[in-house]
Design a protein around this motif. Structure first.
Motif, mmCIF file in Angstrom:
data_model
loop_
_atom_site.group_PDB
_atom_site.id
_atom_site.type_symbol
_atom_site.label_atom_id
_atom_site.label_comp_id
_atom_site.label_asym_id
_atom_site.label_seq_id
_atom_site.Cartn_x
_atom_site.Cartn_y
_atom_site.Cartn_z
ATOM 1 N N GLY A 145 72.298 55.730 108.017
ATOM 2 C CA GLY A 145 73.451 55.913 107.140
ATOM 3 C C GLY A 145 74.680 55.114 107.503
ATOM 4 N N TRP A 146 74.546 54.154 108.413
ATOM 5 C CA TRP A 146 75.727 53.400 108.862
ATOM 6 C C TRP A 146 76.427 52.674 107.715
ATOM 7 C CZ3 TRP A 146 76.701 48.195 108.413
ATOM 8 C CH2 TRP A 146 75.629 47.396 108.001
ATOM 9 N N ALA A 147 75.643 52.101 106.797
ATOM 10 C CA ALA A 147 76.251 51.336 105.704
ATOM 11 C C ALA A 147 77.025 52.246 104.753
ATOM 12 C CB ALA A 147 75.181 50.561 104.946
ATOM 13 N N GLY A 148 76.513 53.449 104.528
ATOM 14 C CA GLY A 148 77.189 54.381 103.636
ATOM 15 C C GLY A 148 78.537 54.828 104.176
ATOM 16 N N GLU A 149 78.719 54.725 105.496
ATOM 17 C CA GLU A 149 79.999 55.100 106.097
ATOM 18 C C GLU A 149 81.069 54.042 105.871
ATOM 19 O OE1 GLU A 149 78.964 55.698 110.143
ATOM 20 O OE2 GLU A 149 77.707 57.471 109.751
ATOM 21 N N ALA A 150 80.637 52.814 105.552
ATOM 22 C CA ALA A 150 81.600 51.750 105.272
ATOM 23 C C ALA A 150 82.214 51.968 103.893
ATOM 24 C CB ALA A 150 80.903 50.387 105.337
ATOM 25 N N ARG A 151 83.525 51.822 103.800
ATOM 26 C CA ARG A 151 84.200 52.073 102.525
ATOM 27 C C ARG A 151 83.911 51.000 101.491
ATOM 28 N NH1 ARG A 151 90.099 52.331 104.855
ATOM 29 N NH2 ARG A 151 89.109 50.655 106.065
ATOM 30 N N LEU A 257 67.697 46.818 106.076
ATOM 31 C CA LEU A 257 68.810 47.289 105.254
ATOM 32 C C LEU A 257 68.526 48.613 104.556
ATOM 33 C CD1 LEU A 257 69.848 43.886 103.651
ATOM 34 C CD2 LEU A 257 71.150 45.173 105.353
ATOM 35 N N LEU A 258 67.289 48.790 104.133
ATOM 36 C CA LEU A 258 66.902 50.010 103.416
ATOM 37 C C LEU A 258 65.631 50.583 104.047
ATOM 38 C CD1 LEU A 258 67.667 47.626 101.015
ATOM 39 C CD2 LEU A 258 67.829 49.740 99.718
ATOM 40 N N PRO A 259 65.750 51.212 105.210
ATOM 41 C CA PRO A 259 64.564 51.772 105.866
ATOM 42 C C PRO A 259 63.807 52.702 104.919
ATOM 43 C CG PRO A 259 66.461 51.890 107.318
ATOM 44 C CD PRO A 259 66.972 51.479 105.973
ATOM 45 N N SER A 260 62.500 52.582 104.913
ATOM 46 C CA SER A 260 61.690 53.318 103.938
ATOM 47 C C SER A 260 61.906 54.826 104.013
ATOM 48 C CB SER A 260 60.206 52.984 104.131
ATOM 49 O OG SER A 260 59.804 53.244 105.462
ATOM 50 N N ASN A 261 62.017 55.361 105.222
ATOM 51 C CA ASN A 261 62.185 56.820 105.325
ATOM 52 C C ASN A 261 63.539 57.273 104.766
ATOM 53 O OD1 ASN A 261 63.587 55.602 107.444
ATOM 54 N ND2 ASN A 261 63.284 57.313 108.850
ATOM 55 N N GLU A 262 64.603 56.479 105.023
ATOM 56 C CA GLU A 262 65.927 56.816 104.494
ATOM 57 C C GLU A 262 65.959 56.682 102.977
ATOM 58 O OE1 GLU A 262 69.375 55.085 106.346
ATOM 59 O OE2 GLU A 262 68.329 54.873 108.266
ATOM 60 N N LEU A 263 65.348 55.611 102.476
ATOM 61 C CA LEU A 263 65.378 55.375 101.030
ATOM 62 C C LEU A 263 64.606 56.464 100.279
ATOM 63 C CD1 LEU A 263 66.266 53.600 98.704
ATOM 64 C CD2 LEU A 263 64.218 52.217 99.034
ATOM 65 N N LYS A 264 63.472 56.865 100.813
ATOM 66 C CA LYS A 264 62.675 57.900 100.152
ATOM 67 C C LYS A 264 63.442 59.217 100.073
ATOM 68 C CE LYS A 264 58.170 55.918 101.347
ATOM 69 N NZ LYS A 264 56.962 56.048 102.209
ATOM 70 N N GLU A 265 64.175 59.552 101.138
ATOM 71 C CA GLU A 265 64.966 60.783 101.128
ATOM 72 C C GLU A 265 66.100 60.683 100.115
ATOM 73 O OE1 GLU A 265 64.708 63.828 102.627
ATOM 74 O OE2 GLU A 265 62.693 63.070 103.049
ATOM 75 N N CYS A 266 66.753 59.515 100.078
ATOM 76 C CA CYS A 266 67.856 59.321 99.123
ATOM 77 C C CYS A 266 67.345 59.355 97.682
ATOM 78 C CB CYS A 266 68.559 57.989 99.384
ATOM 79 S SG CYS A 266 69.564 57.980 100.871
ATOM 80 N N TRP A 267 66.163 58.819 97.474
ATOM 81 C CA TRP A 267 65.612 58.743 96.117
ATOM 82 C C TRP A 267 65.416 60.135 95.513
ATOM 83 C CZ3 TRP A 267 65.610 55.338 92.524
ATOM 84 C CH2 TRP A 267 64.763 55.477 91.409
ATOM 85 N N LYS A 268 65.066 61.080 96.342
ATOM 86 C CA LYS A 268 64.885 62.446 95.845
ATOM 87 C C LYS A 268 66.182 62.974 95.231
ATOM 88 C CE LYS A 268 61.463 63.606 99.425
ATOM 89 N NZ LYS A 268 61.201 64.438 100.629
ATOM 90 N N ARG A 269 67.318 62.537 95.787
ATOM 91 C CA ARG A 269 68.619 63.028 95.314
ATOM 92 C C ARG A 269 69.160 62.233 94.137
ATOM 93 N NH1 ARG A 269 69.741 62.451 100.857
ATOM 94 N NH2 ARG A 269 71.323 60.876 100.367
ATOM 95 N N VAL A 270 68.795 60.967 94.025
ATOM 96 C CA VAL A 270 69.454 60.108 93.025
ATOM 97 C C VAL A 270 68.565 59.719 91.849
ATOM 98 C CG1 VAL A 270 70.870 59.145 94.879
ATOM 99 C CG2 VAL A 270 68.861 57.877 94.102
ATOM 100 N N LYS A 271 67.268 59.978 91.923
ATOM 101 C CA LYS A 271 66.356 59.433 90.916
ATOM 102 C C LYS A 271 66.639 59.921 89.508
ATOM 103 C CE LYS A 271 62.674 62.812 91.877
ATOM 104 N NZ LYS A 271 61.252 62.946 92.280
ATOM 105 N N HIS A 272 67.240 61.088 89.356
ATOM 106 C CA HIS A 272 67.520 61.620 88.020
ATOM 107 C C HIS A 272 68.941 61.299 87.545
ATOM 108 C CE1 HIS A 272 63.685 63.568 87.961
ATOM 109 N NE2 HIS A 272 63.972 64.331 89.007
#
Length: 382
Positions: A145-151, A257-272
């Motif tokens: 999540g380091w990139a998400g912390e950047a403004r 840049l987009l680790p598969s495990n992080e992206l898969k978790e994020c996708w559950k929240r944003v896909k809809h």
């Protein structure tokens, strides 16, 4: 006034090489059409001015025929057949300038008995690029999540470049040749390049590109350093795939840049959500097109969905790159020169290991500007 005999075809070649029309250059040299026709020769002073404006060594204009100028590094570009095009003077001069920096720093590090960097050229194409991407992340100390912390994207680019330099890799981001704002680098020609070495590896990113693209290029070129493959990159729509090397570096950069495990978790929240790819882009500080492609590669979306978004995005894309670093010349030098390289050059000059003129040439900073930048790095030049 004595005139210098010069072959018209050399003048024509030099002008075309610089990408300047006869009409535009004739505003400076009124007799240019007559020079190129062979009816009149220029004076030596005129020839010197001509060589300076078209960015060609004066000696080239006295050759028997136009010289061949092969690209000094492997060409991996895949932008609309640019791999078949001759490199511009701006690109060639930039590569040579970076090679001079690398040559000096390599000799300096060896003289200082530094150890070779263990990660440089440490893997092969047979290694799993996804595993290498995660290894790169781990070596840089980038947490989840380091990139998400950047403004902003700029903040993320700055942090990534800083981390890369801390590892011992020169990371240069510049949109012009040196500090010459009249010589812009073309994104259509290239996005970046890597110069591999075990003591002084270097990454160069075209600063005229969008910040999201700069993120991808930094990661992509870092993969080149791990692989030990120097080369020029220019991937269309941020997705290189024309060679095995570029595809490997692309995959390593995507996992970085987009680790598969992080992206898969994020996708559950944003896909809809209405615009999931842009949400992912903001979280990971990449281009929406890279986020979408990564989702497709991980089979989170099908190809039809990806290409539907892809075509819409390309048709609507308006994001532009910028060489700005807060509008401050000295802030720009942090990216154009870099603290890693500048600090070592400045200290070498202060210790008498190299002359100050040589230090000016290497950094592109002269006189008081060199001293002012040194002081901003916490080094007082005496």
């Amino acid at each position: 006034m004595a005139r210098v005999p010069v072959k018209p075809e050399l003048l024509y070649w030099a002008r075309k090489r610089a990408g300047i029309t006869q009409e535009d250059l004739a505003r400076k040299f009124k007799k240019l059409p007559e020079w190129e026709s062979g009816d009149v020769n220029p004076t030596f002073k005129q020839l010197e001015d001509f060589a300076r404006i078209v960015h060609v060594p004066l000696g080239y204009l006295f050759l028997g025929e136009p010289p061949e100028e092969p690209l000094p590094i492997t060409d991996f570009r895949t932008i609309a057949n640019t791999e078949k095009a001759k490199a511009s003077p701006n690109l060639i001069d930039t590569i040579y300038a970076m090679q001079r920096r690398q040559d000096w720093l390599r000799d300096f590090m060896i003289e200082c008995e530094a150890d070779p960097l263990p990660f440089a050229a440490s893997v092969r194409l047979t290694n799993n690029p996804n595993a290498v991407g995660l290894e790169m992340r781990d070596m840089l100390g980038l947490s989840s999540g380091w990139a998400g912390e950047a403004r902003t994207w700029q903040e993320a680019v700055n942090k990534l470049r800083f981390k890369i330099e801390k590892l011992g890799v020169m990371a240069v981001i510049n949109g012009v040749v040196g500090n010459n704002t009249h010589r812009s680098l073309s994104v259509e020609e290239f996005r970046g390049f890597a110069l591999t070495d075990q003591y002084a590896p270097l990454i160069f990113v075209n600063g005229m590109d969008a910040k999201a693209a700069q993120m991808f290029t930094l990661a992509h070129e870092l993969a080149h350093i791990w692989l030990g493959e120097s080369g020029l990159s220019g991937f269309e729509r941020l997705i290189p795939s024309s060679t095995e090397v570029e595809e490997w570096c692309n995959r390593a950069a995507a996992e970085f840049l987009l680790p598969s495990n992080e992206l898969k978790e994020c996708w559950k929240r944003v896909k809809h959500q209405q615009d999931p790819y842009n949400v992912l882009a903001r979280l990971f500080k990449v281009s929406p097109i890279v986020a979408a492609r990564r989702a497709m590669d991980l089979r989170l979306v099908n190809k039809a969905s990806f290409f539907e978004f892809h075509d819409h995005y390309i048709s609507q894309k308006t994001q532009k790159g910028s060489t700005s670093s807060g509008g401050n010349f000295y802030n720009s030098q942090n990216a154009r020169v870099g603290k890693l390289f500048a600090t070592r050059v400045i200290r070498a000059a202060m210790e008498g290991k190299i002359g100050f003129r040589r230090a000016y040439e290497l950094t592109g900073l002269w006189g008081g500007t060199f001293q002012d930048y040194a002081s901003r790095l916490g080094i007082q030049v005496t």
